[in-house]
Design a protein around this motif. Structure first.
Motif, PDB file in Angstrom:
ATOM      1  N   GLN A  75       0.691  -1.184   0.007  1.00  0.00           N
ATOM      2  CA  GLN A  75       0.197  -0.168   0.096  1.00  0.00           C
ATOM      3  C   GLN A  75       0.825   1.288  -0.001  1.00  0.00           C
ATOM      4  OE1 GLN A  75      -2.550  -0.449   3.525  1.00  0.00           O
ATOM      5  NE2 GLN A  75      -3.959  -1.996   2.614  1.00  0.00           N
ATOM      6  N   GLN A  76       1.980   1.302   0.819  1.00  0.00           N
ATOM      7  CA  GLN A  76       2.711   2.405   1.152  1.00  0.00           C
ATOM      8  C   GLN A  76       3.515   2.626  -0.382  1.00  0.00           C
ATOM      9  OE1 GLN A  76       2.088   4.437   3.267  1.00  0.00           O
ATOM     10  NE2 GLN A  76       0.780   3.099   3.988  1.00  0.00           N
ATOM     11  N   THR A  82      -4.825   3.255  -0.254  1.00  0.00           N
ATOM     12  CA  THR A  82      -4.656   3.982   0.976  1.00  0.00           C
ATOM     13  C   THR A  82      -5.879   5.099   1.316  1.00  0.00           C
ATOM     14  OG1 THR A  82      -3.193   5.656  -0.230  1.00  0.00           O
ATOM     15  CG2 THR A  82      -1.999   3.912   0.690  1.00  0.00           C
ATOM     16  N   ARG A  88      -9.639   0.277   4.014  1.00  0.00           N
ATOM     17  CA  ARG A  88      -8.613   0.335   5.387  1.00  0.00           C
ATOM     18  C   ARG A  88      -9.228  -0.102   6.622  1.00  0.00           C
ATOM     19  NH1 ARG A  88      -3.907   1.386   4.723  1.00  0.00           N
ATOM     20  NH2 ARG A  88      -4.002   2.452   6.514  1.00  0.00           N
TER      21      ARG A  88
END
Length: 115
Positions: A75-76, A82, A88
């Protein structure tokens, strides 16, 4: 051939491969983490190219069975999933469930808490 079928076949192969190592629990988690990381990258690429996407439920299942570390880094690094709040929330719930499950499995396998 369904994309889900491919994803879950790879998951099964990763779990089977982990049994050939001494610490099968940890190797299984490592394989699933790497596979989940790659799935997030593939899904981001598919989103950019307009190709068929990996379903969110599949991404959540992979996080639930142990790939949440790979999911977090995916995700990062890929800036993927995100901003979508319902995803989430479900993702964080799957992380909590997985941590409890791994701790319980470690207690069952080794007779002591491993976390």
């Amino acid at each position: 051939m369904s994309l889900n079928w491919v994803c879950y076949t790879l998951l099964a192969l990763a779990l089977i491969a982990s049994f050939f190592f001494t610490h099968s629990l940890w190797m299984g988690l490592l394989f699933i983490t790497l596979l989940t990381f790659l799935l997030y990258g593939a899904d981001k690429l598919a989103a950019r190219k307009g190709w068929r996407r990996v379903p969110e439920t599949t991404l959540l299942v992979f996080g639930l069975v142990g790939g949440w570390i790979g999911a977090f880094f995916g995700q990062q690094l890929f800036r993927h999933k995100t901003q979508k709040q319902p995803f989430r929330t479900w993702f964080m719930l799957s992380v909590a469930v997985n941590i409890v499950a791994v701790a319980g499995a470690g207690y069952w396998m080794y007779g002591r808490w491993i976390l």
